[in-house]
Design a protein around this motif. Structure first.
Motif, PDB file in Angstrom:
ATOM      1  N   THR A 151       0.842  -1.194   0.000  1.00 24.15           N
ATOM      2  CA  THR A 151       0.000   0.000   0.000  1.00 24.15           C
ATOM      3  C   THR A 151       0.876   1.242   0.000  1.00 24.15           C
ATOM      4  O   THR A 151       2.037   1.217   0.431  1.00 24.15           O
ATOM      5  CB  THR A 151      -0.920   0.019   1.227  1.00 24.15           C
ATOM      6  N   ASP A 153       0.495   5.868   0.028  1.00 21.96           N
ATOM      7  CA  ASP A 153      -0.242   7.118  -0.072  1.00 21.96           C
ATOM      8  C   ASP A 153       0.794   8.223   0.008  1.00 21.96           C
ATOM      9  O   ASP A 153       1.998   7.961  -0.104  1.00 21.96           O
ATOM     10  CB  ASP A 153      -1.331   7.246   1.005  1.00 21.96           C
ATOM     11  N   LYS A 165       0.713   2.323  -9.382  1.00 21.71           N
ATOM     12  CA  LYS A 165      -0.561   1.846  -8.851  1.00 21.71           C
ATOM     13  C   LYS A 165      -1.113   0.691  -9.687  1.00 21.71           C
ATOM     14  O   LYS A 165      -1.179   0.771 -10.910  1.00 21.71           O
ATOM     15  CB  LYS A 165      -1.587   2.985  -8.814  1.00 21.71           C
ATOM     16  N   GLY A 167      -4.025  -1.070  -8.239  1.00 23.64           N
ATOM     17  CA  GLY A 167      -5.432  -1.164  -7.862  1.00 23.64           C
ATOM     18  C   GLY A 167      -5.641  -0.543  -6.499  1.00 23.64           C
ATOM     19  O   GLY A 167      -4.830   0.259  -6.033  1.00 23.64           O
ATOM     20  N   ALA A 168      -6.738  -0.919  -5.854  1.00 27.14           N
ATOM     21  CA  ALA A 168      -7.061  -0.369  -4.530  1.00 27.14           C
ATOM     22  C   ALA A 168      -7.561  -1.481  -3.620  1.00 27.14           C
ATOM     23  O   ALA A 168      -8.347  -2.341  -4.046  1.00 27.14           O
ATOM     24  CB  ALA A 168      -8.115   0.731  -4.647  1.00 27.14           C
ATOM     25  N   TYR A 169      -7.094  -1.479  -2.391  1.00 29.81           N
ATOM     26  CA  TYR A 169      -7.587  -2.387  -1.371  1.00 29.81           C
ATOM     27  C   TYR A 169      -8.759  -1.720  -0.648  1.00 29.81           C
ATOM     28  O   TYR A 169      -8.829  -0.499  -0.530  1.00 29.81           O
ATOM     29  CB  TYR A 169      -6.506  -2.711  -0.342  1.00 29.81           C
ATOM     30  N   HIS A 170      -9.673  -2.554  -0.139  1.00 30.30           N
ATOM     31  CA  HIS A 170     -10.825  -2.056   0.597  1.00 30.30           C
ATOM     32  C   HIS A 170     -10.660  -2.341   2.091  1.00 30.30           C
ATOM     33  O   HIS A 170     -10.026  -3.319   2.485  1.00 30.30           O
ATOM     34  CB  HIS A 170     -12.112  -2.719   0.077  1.00 30.30           C
ATOM     35  N   LYS A 207      -4.598   7.363   4.465  1.00 32.11           N
ATOM     36  CA  LYS A 207      -5.929   6.799   4.259  1.00 32.11           C
ATOM     37  C   LYS A 207      -6.525   6.294   5.565  1.00 32.11           C
ATOM     38  O   LYS A 207      -7.729   6.433   5.810  1.00 32.11           O
ATOM     39  CB  LYS A 207      -5.866   5.662   3.227  1.00 32.11           C
ATOM     40  N   THR A 269     -10.651   3.987   0.066  1.00 32.84           N
ATOM     41  CA  THR A 269      -9.870   2.811  -0.288  1.00 32.84           C
ATOM     42  C   THR A 269      -8.384   3.167  -0.181  1.00 32.84           C
ATOM     43  O   THR A 269      -8.019   4.339  -0.064  1.00 32.84           O
ATOM     44  CB  THR A 269     -10.173   2.314  -1.706  1.00 32.84           C
ATOM     45  N   VAL A 270      -7.534   2.152  -0.241  1.00 30.78           N
ATOM     46  CA  VAL A 270      -6.092   2.366  -0.121  1.00 30.78           C
ATOM     47  C   VAL A 270      -5.418   1.871  -1.399  1.00 30.78           C
ATOM     48  O   VAL A 270      -5.525   0.686  -1.733  1.00 30.78           O
ATOM     49  CB  VAL A 270      -5.517   1.603   1.084  1.00 30.78           C
ATOM     50  N   PRO A 271      -4.730   2.734  -2.134  1.00 30.03           N
ATOM     51  CA  PRO A 271      -4.051   2.279  -3.351  1.00 30.03           C
ATOM     52  C   PRO A 271      -2.924   1.304  -3.024  1.00 30.03           C
ATOM     53  O   PRO A 271      -2.257   1.437  -1.995  1.00 30.03           O
ATOM     54  CB  PRO A 271      -3.515   3.573  -3.968  1.00 30.03           C
ATOM     55  N   TYR A 272      -2.738   0.336  -3.899  1.00 31.16           N
ATOM     56  CA  TYR A 272      -1.596  -0.565  -3.754  1.00 31.16           C
ATOM     57  C   TYR A 272      -0.917  -0.709  -5.109  1.00 31.16           C
ATOM     58  O   TYR A 272      -1.516  -0.427  -6.160  1.00 31.16           O
ATOM     59  CB  TYR A 272      -2.020  -1.936  -3.219  1.00 31.16           C
TER      60      TYR A 272
END
Length: 298
Positions: A151, A153, A165, A167-170, A207, A269-272
């Motif tokens: 992750t 930010d 990037k 995708g994004a984690y939830h 985040k 959400t948190v980008p990874y």
């Protein structure tokens, strides 16, 4: 004398402070000072002048500095060239993986894109725990691995990292299977009223800070319980032992057999993605540029 001491010497010369150099390496200022003291003793040189406001290079330190840069650059070149010979001229990229930073999300993508990046060979590296670091896996970047999947930010990227990037984690809430919250399909902030909620301290994740603020503004009775720093496996054991809810993320949903992760209703959400140091070396930089070009065409 070892490589870590030389890398620490360069960081201290750049920042003029043991504390600031430690922040870049995710270790304490005291640990940095001990490394420098040991280096000076082993070399029988006085490299820094210590003052109440920071440190400055001595004439000996100034003379030593360019040679250290040359030595580390030569070592990087030697490792890169040796990797080429060892695997039929393929350029080898090491991907660090651990329980908290699994490489799986990238490996699924890699199987799709690998035919178009055939000059590169991936090698998985199990990240070892660095007990002197407050951010273990990130601190090992450029040392035991070229890249990790993790992750990021603005807080992360300000600390000498770059990221692509993917995708994004939830967010989710992890609880023990016998906790009443485990029976819910999704968790709203209201469901957490008067609950203790385990989370990292503020300032570590932008985040996570946003989520905390949103939660407490909505339900002020949520009681945040802070960890000592970023999560490690003991954090999840603590959630089980104390039967306390924990803020979790997508890749950790199966991390502990006694925890159930319920999706949390939030738009945050948190980008990874692929994370490297800002200056990862020529081969890693070539890979990232080639990967980004192919990834954008996918």
């Amino acid at each position: 004398m070892d490589i870590n001491q030389l890398q620490t010497f360069i960081r201290v010369s750049e920042f003029g402070s043991f504390t600031k150099a430690g922040e870049q390496s995710f270790i304490s200022g005291t640990a940095v000072m001990k490394q420098i003291n040991r280096l000076e003793t082993e070399l029988n040189l006085k490299l820094f002048l210590r003052t109440a406001t920071g440190v400055t290079l001595t004439p000996q330190g100034k003379k030593f500095l360019p040679y250290v840069h040359q030595l580390l650059a030569l070592l990087d070149t030697a490792i890169e060239e040796t990797r080429k010979v060892r695997l039929d001229d393929k350029q080898v990229i090491s991907i660090g993986t651990s329980i908290l930073h699994p490489a799986d999300p990238f490996m699924v993508l890699w199987r799709q894109l690998a035919p178009r990046l055939s000059k590169f060979q991936l090698r998985l590296v199990q990240l070892q725990e660095d007990l002197t670091s407050s951010n273990r896996e990130y601190a090992l970047l450029g040392r035991s691995s070229d890249l990790i999947v993790g992750t990021f930010d603005n807080t992360t990227l300000k600390q000498s990292f770059r990221a692509i990037k993917l995708g994004a984690y939830h967010f989710g809430i992890a609880v023990r299977s016998d906790n009443p919250l485990a029976q819910l399909d999704t968790i709203k902030f209201e469901n957490l009223a008067n609950q203790r909620l385990l989370t990292v301290p503020t300032g570590i994740s932008e985040k996570n800070d946003q989520l905390r603020s949103e939660m407490l503004n909505t339900v002020s009775s949520i009681r945040m319980v802070e960890t000592d720093g970023r999560y490690d496996i003991n954090t999840f054991n603590r959630a089980v032992d104390e039967n306390i809810a924990l803020i979790s993320l997508t890749p950790w949903k199966d991390i502990h057999p006694n925890l159930v992760t319920i999706p949390l209703e939030t738009k945050i959400t948190v980008p990874y993605g692929l994370i490297s140091t800002k200056f990862p070396g020529r081969i890693t930089d070539n890979f990232l540029n080639a990967f980004l070009q192919v990834f954008n065409q996918k």
